[in-house]
Design an enzyme around this catalytic site. Structure first.
Site, PDB file in Angstrom:
ATOM      1  CE  LYS A  30     125.666   2.159  33.237  1.00 29.94           C
ATOM      2  NZ  LYS A  30     124.597   2.120  32.610  1.00 29.94           N
ATOM      3  CG  ASP A  32     120.499   6.754  30.300  1.00 27.54           C
ATOM      4  OD1 ASP A  32     119.378   5.195  30.732  1.00 27.54           O
ATOM      5  OD2 ASP A  32     119.689   7.371  30.267  1.00 27.54           O
ATOM      6  CD  GLU A 176     123.895   5.473  32.181  1.00 23.09           C
ATOM      7  OE1 GLU A 176     123.392   4.804  32.820  1.00 23.09           O
ATOM      8  OE2 GLU A 176     123.390   4.858  30.706  1.00 23.09           O
TER       9      GLU A 176
END
Length: 326
Positions: A30, A32, A176
């Site tokens: 994931k 950011d 993340e």
């Protein structure tokens, strides 16, 4: 023909798939950054659209050469624009200095020289025709076959299965989290889909409540957010953010009574944060909050209230503030 406008598919917050179904999922880091749909009309140009549909091409001049990478092939790609820190990790605070410059090309060019961005590509929705109905696994293969790798863009691989290990690796490397994607999932434009599940690595720490902001609407008369801090090495209560989520209605009502009982006319934070409508309180309430990461100034990102720490006094709560500038 012009390329069709395709809003990005969105992930739903959730948990790792059951172990028995692990092999049916792919796992991606994931990121950011700023979501971007990339339009390559095959004439050497590139168009970048944000999740809102806004044209953000001019904000990122270093990504223009991407327009010529596929020759005359028309394509629509999905990805995330990142600004990387010295360790090569995405730093959203760095990226904020690049966002919003789509209508200021000269400023964008100067910022590009100072803080270059990197585009991570993870899906393809159109390639000389629509790929929306194809399963994720086939779209991923088509994307990787394009060989899109350059100084300002790349196509990181996804891991099939081994979800627990993938999530643990992101935690160990300070990333993340992960996005879990069903291998057989179609691309659903603009839909927050259960085919994609996002899991954010959250940290938790104790904080001291130093003030609150009034709620609005149904929260009128109750705290809309509490202002929290932590002691630095010199003993000063340094502001680390505002927390506005995580309470039930009963918990928010209870907290309101505690805050009113502790109200004072003096701000306990040093320095005083910018909060014109704040009510200051004596710094005697300790709470535990969850958050994703900290900014370089030490502020908590995406904080959420976990619980009131009645078992701790402010003197017993954690004191160190990572990232605190001199």
């Amino acid at each position: 023909m012009t390329l069709p406008l395709i809003p990005p598919m969105l992930a739903t917050p959730g948990k790792l798939p059951p172990t028995a179904q692990d092999a049916r999922w792919a796992y991606e880091t994931k990121q950011d950054g700023q979501r971007a749909v990339v339009y390559l009309p095959g004439d050497g140009s590139v168009l970048l659209r944000a999740r809102s549909g806004e044209d953000i091409t001019a904000a990122y001049p270093e990504l223009r050469p991407l327009g010529g990478t596929l020759g005359a092939t028309r394509a629509i790609l999905d990805g995330e624009i990142l600004a990387l820190d010295e360790q090569g990790r995405a730093d959203f605070q760095l990226l904020q200095g690049r966002m919003g410059l789509a209508h200021a090309p000269e400023r964008a060019a100067r910022r590009a020289a100072q803080v270059p961005v990197h585009l991570v590509l993870f899906d393809v929705m159109h390639l000389a025709g629509s790929l929306l109905a194809l399963p994720y696994s086939r779209r991923r293969t088509r994307l990787e076959e394009l060989g899109l790798a350059g100084s300002h863009w790349s196509t990181p691989s996804a891991v099939v299965g081994h979800g627990a290990e993938a999530l643990r690796a992101t935690r160990e490397h300070g990333l993340e989290g992960v996005v879990c994607k069903r291998l057989d999932s179609p691309y659903e434009p603009g839909v927050r889909s259960r085919y994609w599940i996002k899991i954010r690595n959250m940290r938790s720490e104790d904080v001291i409540v130093g003030g609150w902001l009034p709620g609005r609407g149904r929260l009128t008369g109750l705290p809309g957010a509490v202002l929290v801090g932590q002691r630095d090495d010199a003993g000063r209560l340094r502001y680390v953010g505002g927390v506005g989520t995580g309470w039930s209605e009963a918990e928010r009502t209870e907290l309101a009574a505690l805050l009113r009982a502790a109200e004072t006319g003096v701000c306990p934070f040093d320095p005083v944060p910018s909060a014109s409508s704040a009510h200051w309180v004596l710094p005697r309430l300790v709470g535990e909050v969850a958050y994703s990461t900290r900014t370089r100034a030490g502020l908590l990102r995406q904080p959420s209230w976990l619980r009131l720490r009645r078992d701790l006094t402010p003197e017993e709560s954690a004191a160190d503030i990572p990232g605190e500038p001199a």
